[in-house]
Design a protein around this motif. Structure first.
Motif, PDB file in Angstrom:
ATOM      1  N   ARG A  34       0.942  -1.191   0.014  1.00 56.92           N
ATOM      2  CA  ARG A  34       0.130  -0.034   0.052  1.00 56.92           C
ATOM      3  C   ARG A  34       0.832   1.212  -0.046  1.00 56.92           C
ATOM      4  N   LYS A  35       0.418   2.280  -0.381  1.00 59.83           N
ATOM      5  CA  LYS A  35       1.139   3.709  -0.608  1.00 59.83           C
ATOM      6  C   LYS A  35       1.709   3.903   0.857  1.00 59.83           C
ATOM      7  N   THR A  36       1.025   4.045   1.894  1.00 55.13           N
ATOM      8  CA  THR A  36       1.701   4.734   3.092  1.00 55.13           C
ATOM      9  C   THR A  36       2.419   3.439   3.654  1.00 55.13           C
ATOM     10  N   PHE A  61      12.123   7.484   1.813  1.00 52.63           N
ATOM     11  CA  PHE A  61      11.561   8.539   1.227  1.00 52.63           C
ATOM     12  C   PHE A  61      11.469   9.817   2.015  1.00 52.63           C
ATOM     13  N   PRO A  62      12.629  10.378   2.459  1.00 53.59           N
ATOM     14  CA  PRO A  62      12.616  11.615   3.417  1.00 53.59           C
ATOM     15  C   PRO A  62      11.985  12.977   2.593  1.00 53.59           C
ATOM     16  N   SER A  63      11.464  13.713   3.473  1.00 53.04           N
ATOM     17  CA  SER A  63      10.995  15.210   3.038  1.00 53.04           C
ATOM     18  C   SER A  63      11.897  15.968   2.777  1.00 53.04           C
ATOM     19  N   SER A 100       0.300  12.352   0.584  1.00 53.83           N
ATOM     20  CA  SER A 100      -0.267  12.831  -0.519  1.00 53.83           C
ATOM     21  C   SER A 100       0.907  13.106  -1.889  1.00 53.83           C
ATOM     22  N   THR A 101       2.046  13.011  -1.388  1.00 55.50           N
ATOM     23  CA  THR A 101       3.004  13.496  -2.355  1.00 55.50           C
ATOM     24  C   THR A 101       3.062  12.473  -3.477  1.00 55.50           C
ATOM     25  N   LEU A 102       2.963  11.400  -3.607  1.00 58.33           N
ATOM     26  CA  LEU A 102       2.987  10.369  -4.645  1.00 58.33           C
ATOM     27  C   LEU A 102       1.566  10.611  -5.350  1.00 58.33           C
ATOM     28  N   ASN A 103       0.489  11.043  -4.771  1.00 55.62           N
ATOM     29  CA  ASN A 103      -0.655  11.475  -5.589  1.00 55.62           C
ATOM     30  C   ASN A 103      -0.463  12.547  -6.620  1.00 55.62           C
ATOM     31  N   GLN A 104       0.259  13.578  -5.764  1.00 52.72           N
ATOM     32  CA  GLN A 104       0.278  14.789  -6.538  1.00 52.72           C
ATOM     33  C   GLN A 104       1.319  14.846  -7.639  1.00 52.72           C
TER      34      GLN A 104
END
Length: 393
Positions: free
Chosen positions: A243-245, A301-303, A315-319
């Motif tokens: 899953r994404k998260t 995947f650090p911010s 939401s980063t990957l969705n965007q």
């Protein structure tokens, strides 16, 4: 001095009556209308080349070919004659073009496309061409196919209850015409002007990407200008079936690249059960590159914002996906899991092993087996899926 022909009009043409023998009426400039004993009327072109009369060329029947169209054809051929060129060559080329049908070109294109591809890809593409495209469009000249023809074909497929296949067929035709345009045997792409949303819509909860769409998505990802770690994240999401998260909040301490496993702790799983992901060769390669990019962060995947060591937002990957110009409609990231399950089942892999790989609970007596019970099967599944995705890219 030769007598000038009186130009024809539609009224004069309609008034012409058949006789026992065919006869011709001149419009001037070599254009004549031949009236047959049956009453049919045919446009012909008479010309002289290098001082010698040449065999008459047929333009076509009236009124199917109007007076204006016949004159236009006469003028085109007259320009060739004025240059000392025979219009016969143009006629032969036009006939050859007319016989360059969708069927003939599609067969040639298939040979180009299928070489070196997986069996699944070959089977899918061949089915689209021979079951749907050729029976409907095969006899048409390649250049004559219009968007309405493609839409009509897709509607037929939808009406038999296959919206996904309708969209796939449109995508296949789009690629075929891109190929034809690149080789200068077509000028327009009749499938490209039809937005995917006009072909079919699907609810996200039932969305399964076709093999072609998997390739479209990931090629679009890698051709985009989004950050490299996000490209790797989307690829990993596609081939690890998590899953994404579960991916975006992953820590390096969970990953053992040498052993080829990624153990996700229970607190980060949807059902509060720990989950092991067996890493394919491709996944290990992506993670190795990612390790070199993340440096000292504890997260995969650090911010990139701020100094605090924390993962990217959920939401980063969705965007990132929304920023891409993908020719794939009604797609969300969670569809990767359903897509993997569907294709792996079609490949004939064990349903129980697939469910375990997706971290789904297996009901019944089988559900008491521990996670290691399907280890070898799951390793095979994860590698097979990564290979399949690679084939589409």
């Amino acid at each position: 001095m030769p007598r000038q022909a009186i130009p024809l009009t539609d009224t004069k043409i309609k008034a012409l009556k058949p006789t026992e023998k065919r006869y011709r009426i001149s419009d001037g400039g070599g254009l004549v209308l031949e009236v047959m004993p049956t009453g049919s009327k045919v446009w012909r072109y008479r010309f002289t080349l290098h001082g010698k009369p040449q065999p008459t060329l047929t333009i076509g029947p009236y009124p199917e070919i109007s007076l204006a169209e016949a004159r236009q054809q006469r003028d085109q051929w007259a320009k060739l004659v004025a240059k000392g060129e025979s219009p016969k060559l143009a006629v032969r080329e036009a006939k050859a073009e007319k016989h360059n049908t969708v069927a003939k070109f599609a067969e040639h294109w298939l040979l180009e496309q299928l070489e070196g591809k997986s069996e699944s890809y070959r089977k899918t593409l061949t089915r689209v061409i021979y079951k749907d495209v050729l029976p409907w469009l095969g006899g048409m000249p390649l250049k004559d196919v219009k968007p309405a023809d493609v839409l009509g074909l897709c509607d037929r497929i939808k009406h038999r209850g296959s919206p996904k296949m309708a969209l796939l067929t449109r995508n296949v035709l789009k690629r075929m015409y891109d190929f034809a345009i690149a080789r200068q045997v077509a000028e327009h792409n009749p499938a490209a002007v039809l937005p995917a949303r006009f072909i079919a819509t699907e609810e996200s909860r039932t969305r399964v990407l076709s093999a072609q769409e998997i390739g479209d998505v990931l090629r679009g990802v890698y051709l985009s200008d989004i950050r490299r770690p996000l490209k790797l994240a989307l690829h990993l999401l596609a081939i690890t079936m998590v899953r994404k998260t579960e991916l975006t909040t992953a820590r390096w301490e969970e990953v053992d690249l040498d052993a080829g496993i990624w153990d996700i702790p229970a607190e980060r799983m949807k059902k509060d059960r720990p989950h092991r992901v067996y890493l394919s060769t491709q996944a290990k390669g992506l993670l190795t590159e990612l390790k070199s990019l993340t440096r000292s962060s504890s997260y995969l995947f650090p911010s990139p914002r701020g100094t605090e060591d924390r993962p990217i937002a959920s939401s980063t990957l969705n965007q990132a996906v929304q920023s891409l110009s993908l020719d794939v409609q009604h797609f969300v990231l969670h569809d990767f899991r359903r897509t993997a399950s569907t294709h792996l089942h079609e490949m004939g892999h064990s349903s129980d092993a697939i469910e375990k790989a997706l971290s789904h609970k297996i009901v019944g007596i089988k559900g008491v087996y521990n996670r290691a019970e399907y280890a070898e099967q799951r390793k095979l599944i994860m590698q097979a899926w990564a290979d399949f995705v690679d084939d589409q890219i």
